[in-house]
Enzyme design. Structure first.
Site, mmCIF file in Angstrom:
data_model
loop_
_atom_site.group_PDB
_atom_site.id
_atom_site.type_symbol
_atom_site.label_atom_id
_atom_site.label_comp_id
_atom_site.label_asym_id
_atom_site.label_seq_id
_atom_site.Cartn_x
_atom_site.Cartn_y
_atom_site.Cartn_z
ATOM 1 C CG ASP A 129 0.538 3.257 -5.222
ATOM 2 O OD1 ASP A 129 0.767 2.842 -6.379
ATOM 3 O OD2 ASP A 129 -0.608 3.362 -4.744
ATOM 4 C CG ASP B 182 6.303 0.965 -10.754
ATOM 5 O OD1 ASP B 182 5.367 0.253 -11.148
ATOM 6 O OD2 ASP B 182 6.191 1.823 -9.858
ATOM 7 N N GLY C 32 10.691 -3.693 -9.275
ATOM 8 C CA GLY C 32 9.426 -3.162 -9.734
ATOM 9 C C GLY C 32 8.794 -2.187 -8.756
ATOM 10 C CG HIS C 33 4.270 -0.503 -7.635
ATOM 11 N ND1 HIS C 33 4.288 0.796 -8.088
ATOM 12 C CD2 HIS C 33 3.284 -0.567 -6.695
ATOM 13 C CE1 HIS C 33 3.343 1.490 -7.458
ATOM 14 N NE2 HIS C 33 2.732 0.689 -6.602
ATOM 15 C CG PHE C 34 4.967 -3.486 -3.576
ATOM 16 C CD1 PHE C 34 4.597 -2.804 -2.432
ATOM 17 C CD2 PHE C 34 3.987 -3.824 -4.494
ATOM 18 C CE1 PHE C 34 3.266 -2.472 -2.187
ATOM 19 C CE2 PHE C 34 2.654 -3.495 -4.263
ATOM 20 C CZ PHE C 34 2.293 -2.818 -3.110
#
Length: 286
Positions: A102, A236, A262-264
């Site tokens: 990120d 994500d 997903g994102h994490f």
């Protein structure tokens, strides 16, 4: 393996970082994203510290580092990179790989462009560097970048609510029981400190400078061909999997793994990611 929790003063700010491993071992600098801090890497650091030197800072405004008010310090990605650069210098680390997630990507790529001779490799875990990876999530931000009027900026304030933080941790995850709720709660508590919303808003608006620099970062990748490992949550909705695949356009031997999360991604796929990172780091020339 022992993890040390240290603080140094850089340009008048207390900068917190986690450190583990033998300082003479190959170094990995772990750069966190929004809305978290170096706590995101706690378990990965413990896993890898038997073989590598791990350093994970908190940026100003995040985690345990100083958080001067937004009208007292210039919260830009250039300044965040300056702080990390000086931290690494202060520790005497001259060659290192970076792990970026990120916000860590624009910080890490600024360091790579400044010091291409120092970067031994890049591990990107949902750390975007291509327009390909920007999903519809970014439309509200693009609107504010084009016209930062009160009307366009106000919707950005929803991005640091409790609901938004929970969504970042939970979207695209098939087994929510793997996600540590303590991290989400800590992130939100730190976000909700007096004045922190203005800090985050300043960085949301400055993020446009990262997109503007994508061509510079692509030039760096094409010219220097650093080893790249992309481990990416394919579900994500912030940085889509196309952002991972795009690295292969510019780096001949880029290694890309799309994971069912997903994102994490570290929250659900720590053992798999740690194994990939360990193998990758072992293969680097240092």
């Amino acid at each position: 393996m022992t993890i040390h929790y240290r603080t140094v003063v850089i340009d008048g700010l207390d900068v917190f970082y986690r450190e583990a491993g033998d300082p003479s071992a190959p170094a990995l600098v772990l750069l966190h994203g929004f809305p978290t801090s170096s706590i995101a890497y706690q378990e990965l650091i413990a896993d890898l510290a038997d073989e590598f030197h791990l350093i994970a800072p908190d940026y100003p405004g995040f985690g345990h580092s100083s958080a001067p008010a937004a009208d007292e310090w210039d919260y830009t990605f250039d300044r965040l990179a300056d702080v990390v650069d000086r931290l690494v210098d202060s520790l005497g680390v001259r060659r290192y790989a970076v792990y970026v997630h990120d916000y860590g990507s624009p910080v890490g790529f600024r360091l790579a462009v400044r010091h291409p001779d120092r970067i031994t490799g890049i591990i990107t875990q949902n750390g975007n560097a291509y327009e390909d990876g920007l999903t519809p999530f970014w439309e509200v931000l693009r609107k504010a970048w084009a016209d930062p009027s009160a009307q366009n900026v106000e919707p950005l304030r929803t991005l640091y609510t409790r609901e938004a933080t929970h969504w970042q941790y939970s979207h695209g995850v098939s087994d929510a029981s793997l996600v540590n709720p303590d991290k989400e709660a800590l992130d939100q508590a730190l976000l909700d400190r007096p004045g922190n919303h203005d800090i985050q808003l300043a960085l949301f608006l400055d993020y446009r400078t990262n997109v503007e620099r994508y061509p510079v970062w692509h030039d760096y990748l094409r010219i220097h061909q650093p080893p790249v490992l992309a481990v990416w949550g394919r579900h994500d909705e912030i940085f889509g999997p196309e952002g991972a695949l795009a690295f292969a356009r510019d780096v001949k031997n880029a290694e890309v793994h799309l994971l069912d999360t997903g994102h994490f991604a570290l929250e659900t796929h720590l053992p798999e990611i740690a194994s990939l990172v360990r193998r990758f780091l072992r293969g680097l020339a240092v």
